[in-house]
Write an enzyme that holds these catalytic residues in place. Structure first.
Site, PDB file in Angstrom:
ATOM      1  N   GLY A  12      -7.590  12.649   9.091  1.00 40.67           N
ATOM      2  CA  GLY A  12      -7.076  11.539   9.894  1.00 40.67           C
ATOM      3  C   GLY A  12      -6.414  12.021  11.159  1.00 40.67           C
ATOM      4  NE  ARG A  15      -7.432   5.535  15.265  1.00 42.92           N
ATOM      5  CZ  ARG A  15      -7.909   4.306  15.393  1.00 42.92           C
ATOM      6  NH1 ARG A  15      -7.224   3.281  14.929  1.00 42.92           N
ATOM      7  NH2 ARG A  15      -9.062   4.099  15.989  1.00 42.92           N
ATOM      8  CE1 TYR A 159      -0.204   3.796   2.251  1.00 38.93           C
ATOM      9  CE2 TYR A 159       2.118   3.191   2.284  1.00 38.93           C
ATOM     10  CZ  TYR A 159       1.085   3.979   2.739  1.00 38.93           C
ATOM     11  OH  TYR A 159       1.323   4.948   3.678  1.00 38.93           O
ATOM     12  CB  ALA A 161       1.667   2.402  -7.133  1.00 40.18           C
ATOM     13  CE  LYS A 163       0.282   7.661   1.525  1.00 40.05           C
ATOM     14  NZ  LYS A 163      -0.439   8.850   2.052  1.00 40.05           N
TER      15      LYS A 163
END
Length: 254
Positions: A12, A15, A159, A161, A163
């Site tokens: 990723g 950007r 989300y 969870a 992480k």
């Protein structure tokens, strides 16, 4: 500038936070493999910026959710490492790729859940697993988490969870890879103003003022606040740090 001839791979990296991580690693003396999902023009721009710093950089396409492509990706990476660096390993793996997906707990669909799982946990798990033969001894693994694992903001249960699972995984990586002197740590941003959160800030004009009000340093985080921390964790100076959660949120919800 530190000239360590190290090679970092950042997912990723075309950007936002990932771009700043790639640039700060380059400024610290590392060459960079810029991994992107679907915007090759942005990735090429990052490669050009890194080259202007005087480091070597290569862009590679990958969808982290598609685990079936990982073997082909790493086969290609092996060729690129040999051609560009006359090496068969790299030094730093930064698992940064991700996407935002707001949904309150009762509204989250299985598709929403699976999309988050595939990118933020399953993808990270197996991408890192496949990387192990190519990560040099004394290397670094840096996983990017979120302040939402420490404090709860409605709409991010799934989300956060995922992480949270990555945070537990990171401890196990540190334990199981310690014999190779590979460290594994977490860098944990708070709410940042990036493309990742652009829609949320646009939909809620008061959000930036609110976030600033509950942050000790009095403003919303920016991508340029995070890259230097990742570069530090990858440096020789951080060699005795492993299995740690390093939150960089400006002091949110203290």
């Amino acid at each position: 500038m530190e000239t360590n001839n190290k090679i970092a791979l950042v997912t990723g990296a075309n950007r936002g936070l990932g771009k700043d991580m790639a640039l700060k690693l380059a400024q610290s003396g590392s060459d960079v493999i810029v991994v992107y999902r679907n915007n090759n023009e942005e990735a090429d721009e990052v490669v050009s910026e890194i080259k202007s710093i005087g480091r070597t950089a290569v862009a590679m396409q990958l969808d982290i959710a598609k685990t079936f492509t990982f073997d082909a990706f790493y086969n290609k990476l092996s060729v690129i490492l040999n051609e560009n660096w006359n090496r068969n390993t790299f030094d730093f793996l930064v698992n940064n790729a991700g996407h935002d997906a707001y949904s309150l707990f009762p509204d989250t669909t299985e598709d929403d859940f699976d999309n988050l799982m595939n990118v933020h946990f399953k993808g990270v798990y197996f991408f890192t697993q496949r990387a192990l033969p190519l990560i040099a001894d004394n290397g670094r693994i840096v996983n990017i988490s979120t302040g939402l694992t420490r404090f709860a903001t409605p709409g991010y249960a799934a989300y956060a969870a995922m992480k949270g699972a990555v945070e537990v995984l990171t401890k196990y990586l540190a334990k199981e890879l310690g014999h190779r002197k590979i460290t594994a740590n977490l860098v944990v941003p708070g709410i940042m103003k990036t493309n990742f959160t652009k829609a949320a800030f646009a939909a809620h004009p008061e959000l930036e003022k609110y976030v600033a009000s509950i942050t000790a340093l009095g403003r919303v985080g920016l991508p340029t606040d995070i890259g230097g921390i990742v570069a530090f964790v990858c440096s020789e100076s951080a060699g005795w740090i492993t299995a740690q959660r390093i939150e960089a949120s400006g002091g949110m919800y203290l």
